[in-house]
Design an enzyme around this catalytic site. Structure first.
Site, PDB file in Angstrom:
ATOM      1  N   SER A 151      24.758  -2.482   6.980  1.00 34.80           N
ATOM      2  CA  SER A 151      23.872  -3.576   6.572  1.00 34.80           C
ATOM      3  C   SER A 151      22.850  -3.782   7.675  1.00 34.80           C
ATOM      4  O   SER A 151      23.071  -3.350   8.818  1.00 34.80           O
ATOM      5  CB  SER A 151      24.718  -4.856   6.428  1.00 34.80           C
ATOM      6  OG  SER A 151      23.899  -5.992   6.294  1.00 34.80           O
ATOM      7  N   TYR A 164      31.351 -10.872   8.995  1.00 35.06           N
ATOM      8  CA  TYR A 164      30.539  -9.825   8.369  1.00 35.06           C
ATOM      9  C   TYR A 164      29.743  -9.051   9.426  1.00 35.06           C
ATOM     10  O   TYR A 164      29.713  -7.821   9.427  1.00 35.06           O
ATOM     11  CB  TYR A 164      29.607 -10.478   7.344  1.00 35.06           C
ATOM     12  CG  TYR A 164      28.884  -9.522   6.430  1.00 35.06           C
ATOM     13  CD1 TYR A 164      29.493  -9.033   5.273  1.00 35.06           C
ATOM     14  CD2 TYR A 164      27.576  -9.127   6.691  1.00 35.06           C
ATOM     15  CE1 TYR A 164      28.810  -8.167   4.414  1.00 35.06           C
ATOM     16  CE2 TYR A 164      26.897  -8.263   5.853  1.00 35.06           C
ATOM     17  CZ  TYR A 164      27.517  -7.791   4.704  1.00 35.06           C
ATOM     18  OH  TYR A 164      26.832  -6.932   3.861  1.00 35.06           O
TER      19      TYR A 164
HETATM   20  P1  NAD Z   1      29.356  -6.124  -4.970  1.00 33.37           P
HETATM   21  O1  NAD Z   1      30.119  -7.391  -4.875  1.00 33.37           O
HETATM   22  O2  NAD Z   1      28.465  -5.894  -6.142  1.00 33.37           O
HETATM   23  O3  NAD Z   1      30.334  -4.868  -4.869  1.00 33.37           O
HETATM   24  C1  NAD Z   1      31.418  -4.839  -3.973  1.00 33.37           C
HETATM   25  C2  NAD Z   1      32.389  -3.796  -4.435  1.00 33.37           C
HETATM   26  O4  NAD Z   1      33.511  -3.796  -3.529  1.00 33.37           O
HETATM   27  C3  NAD Z   1      32.961  -4.080  -5.830  1.00 33.37           C
HETATM   28  O5  NAD Z   1      33.127  -2.875  -6.539  1.00 33.37           O
HETATM   29  C4  NAD Z   1      34.305  -4.712  -5.518  1.00 33.37           C
HETATM   30  O6  NAD Z   1      35.255  -4.566  -6.560  1.00 33.37           O
HETATM   31  C5  NAD Z   1      34.701  -3.911  -4.289  1.00 33.37           C
HETATM   32  N1  NAD Z   1      35.768  -4.552  -3.531  1.00 33.37           N
HETATM   33  C6  NAD Z   1      35.814  -5.802  -3.024  1.00 33.37           C
HETATM   34  N2  NAD Z   1      37.016  -6.042  -2.450  1.00 33.37           N
HETATM   35  C7  NAD Z   1      37.737  -4.898  -2.609  1.00 33.37           C
HETATM   36  C8  NAD Z   1      39.055  -4.512  -2.240  1.00 33.37           C
HETATM   37  N3  NAD Z   1      39.884  -5.348  -1.591  1.00 33.37           N
HETATM   38  N4  NAD Z   1      39.478  -3.285  -2.573  1.00 33.37           N
HETATM   39  C9  NAD Z   1      38.656  -2.433  -3.243  1.00 33.37           C
HETATM   40  N5  NAD Z   1      37.410  -2.737  -3.607  1.00 33.37           N
HETATM   41  C10 NAD Z   1      36.953  -3.959  -3.291  1.00 33.37           C
HETATM   42  O7  NAD Z   1      28.526  -6.054  -3.614  1.00 33.37           O
HETATM   43  P2  NAD Z   1      27.389  -5.044  -3.106  1.00 33.37           P
HETATM   44  O8  NAD Z   1      26.248  -5.888  -2.696  1.00 33.37           O
HETATM   45  O9  NAD Z   1      27.182  -3.911  -4.033  1.00 33.37           O
HETATM   46  O10 NAD Z   1      28.078  -4.548  -1.750  1.00 33.37           O
HETATM   47  C11 NAD Z   1      28.430  -3.216  -1.489  1.00 33.37           C
HETATM   48  C12 NAD Z   1      28.339  -2.969  -0.001  1.00 33.37           C
HETATM   49  O11 NAD Z   1      26.987  -3.090   0.417  1.00 33.37           O
HETATM   50  C13 NAD Z   1      29.144  -3.971   0.846  1.00 33.37           C
HETATM   51  O12 NAD Z   1      29.778  -3.282   1.902  1.00 33.37           O
HETATM   52  C14 NAD Z   1      28.067  -4.889   1.370  1.00 33.37           C
HETATM   53  O13 NAD Z   1      28.445  -5.482   2.592  1.00 33.37           O
HETATM   54  C15 NAD Z   1      26.916  -3.924   1.542  1.00 33.37           C
HETATM   55  N6  NAD Z   1      25.614  -4.560   1.612  1.00 33.37           N
HETATM   56  C16 NAD Z   1      25.152  -5.336   0.578  1.00 33.37           C
HETATM   57  C17 NAD Z   1      23.896  -5.919   0.695  1.00 33.37           C
HETATM   58  C18 NAD Z   1      23.328  -6.753  -0.399  1.00 33.37           C
HETATM   59  O14 NAD Z   1      22.283  -7.392  -0.166  1.00 33.37           O
HETATM   60  N7  NAD Z   1      23.898  -6.791  -1.593  1.00 33.37           N
HETATM   61  C19 NAD Z   1      23.126  -5.711   1.839  1.00 33.37           C
HETATM   62  C20 NAD Z   1      23.638  -4.926   2.864  1.00 33.37           C
HETATM   63  C21 NAD Z   1      24.868  -4.356   2.742  1.00 33.37           C
END
Ligand code: NAD
Length: 269
Positions: A151, A164
């Site tokens: 991130s 985080y």
């Molecule tokens: P999201 O909530 O849409 O997806 C998260 C995924 O992780 C889901 O499939 C969920 O089921 C899974 N998950 C959560 N807990 C779990 C567990 N205990 N076991 C297995 N799977 C689990 O969120 P996203 O935004 O797509 O996030 C994906 C990644 O991207 C994360 O690591 C997040 O930190 C990172 N990220 C997101 C953003 C953003 O702005 N959305 C920015 C930077 C980084």
């Protein structure tokens, strides 16, 4: 998504495990890999019928094998088991995308210990266990790609995100170590550092901001972007899928141990 993408690596016959791919960014990445001919292991939480629909839909649309493993990323034994199972059922794990993640925001003195533990386990430690399980096979075959979805918060901080930011900085550090340990072996390890992407994880933060500021959700989304992301545009899961695919292309064979920001200028400030 069209079938004409720039920079497309041919991943026919390869196997990718994408953690947290039942939603958001992980799903976007899994789709891009499937489009490139890669067999996929989906992972993540959610409604069983919807997950099966997603799994079968990807397999049919792209003509690749798609399995689902519901391993809970807080459980080291299940994380390692997922890699072993995928290897047994599909023959190898060539690409590992450590993407599963959760968020919780609060000042450090109010941050619940259980939330700290869960964020460290899911956002950071799961990548340690999956990488440890996947690296030996990748080295043996002389080719592997580990892609850690960190991130902007892997590079800089924001208030109220102690767990985080710690987990994502840790993930960026571990990326460098795994890259060094495997340099020259055909196995690379890199981090992608997205800015704001409008997924369920961020939607909850937008809703919270709307409540705090007494605005509607769309105004809160604009405020969220304005505070950090100079482009004032959300990054999309498709753009991150393209970035992950690039890291699997021949052009990226010497890119290892690095963090690739896809953040609309967030960390350039
Ligand atoms: P999201 O909530 O849409 O997806 C998260 C995924 O992780 C889901 O499939 C969920 O089921 C899974 N998950 C959560 N807990 C779990 C567990 N205990 N076991 C297995 N799977 C689990 O969120 P996203 O935004 O797509 O996030 C994906 C990644 O991207 C994360 O690591 C997040 O930190 C990172 N990220 C997101 C953003 C953003 O702005 N959305 C920015 C930077 C980084």
């Amino acid at each position: 998504m069209t079938k004409t993408m720039g920079n497309s690596a041919d991943l026919s016959g390869r196997v990718a495990v994408v953690t947290g791919s039942t939603s958001g960014i992980g799903y976007g990445i899994a789709r891009h890999f499937a489009l490139a001919g890669c067999n996929i292991v989906l992972n993540g939480l959610g409604d069983a019928d919807r997950i099966e629909e997603t799994r079968a839909g990807l397999a049919e649309e792209f003509g690749v094998s798609v399995l689902y493993d519901g391993a809970d990323m807080t459980r080291p034994d299940l994380v390692r088991g997922m890699i072993a199972d995928a290897t047994e059922r599909l023959g190898s794990v060539d690409i590992l995308v450590n993407n599963a993640g959760i968020q919780h925001t609060d000042r450090v003195e109010n941050f619940p210990t259980a939330k700290w533990d869960a964020i460290i386990a899911i956002n950071m430690s799961s990548a340690f266990h999956s990488s440890a399980a996947a690296v030996p096979g990748m080295r043996e075959r002389g080719w592997g790609r580990i892609i850690n979805i960190a991130s902007a918060h892997g590079l800089v901080a924001s208030a109220n995100k102690s767990a985080y930011v710690a987990a994502k900085h840790g993930l960026v550090g571990m990326t460098k170590v795994i890259a060094l340990e495997n340099a020259g072996s055909g196995v690379t390890c890199n981090a992608i550092c997205p800015g704001w992407v409008r997924t369920p994880l961020v939607e909850r933060q937008i809703e919270q901001l709307a409540k705090e500021n007494g605005t509607d959700v769309e105004s809160a989304a604009v405020n969220l972007l304005s505070a950090k992301q100079p482009s004032h545009q959300f990054v999309t899961p498709e753009q991150l899928g393209g970035t992950a695919l690039f890291l699997c292309s021949p052009a990226a064979a010497q890119i290892t141990g690095t963090s690739l920001s896809v953040d609309g200028g967030w960390t350039a400030q």
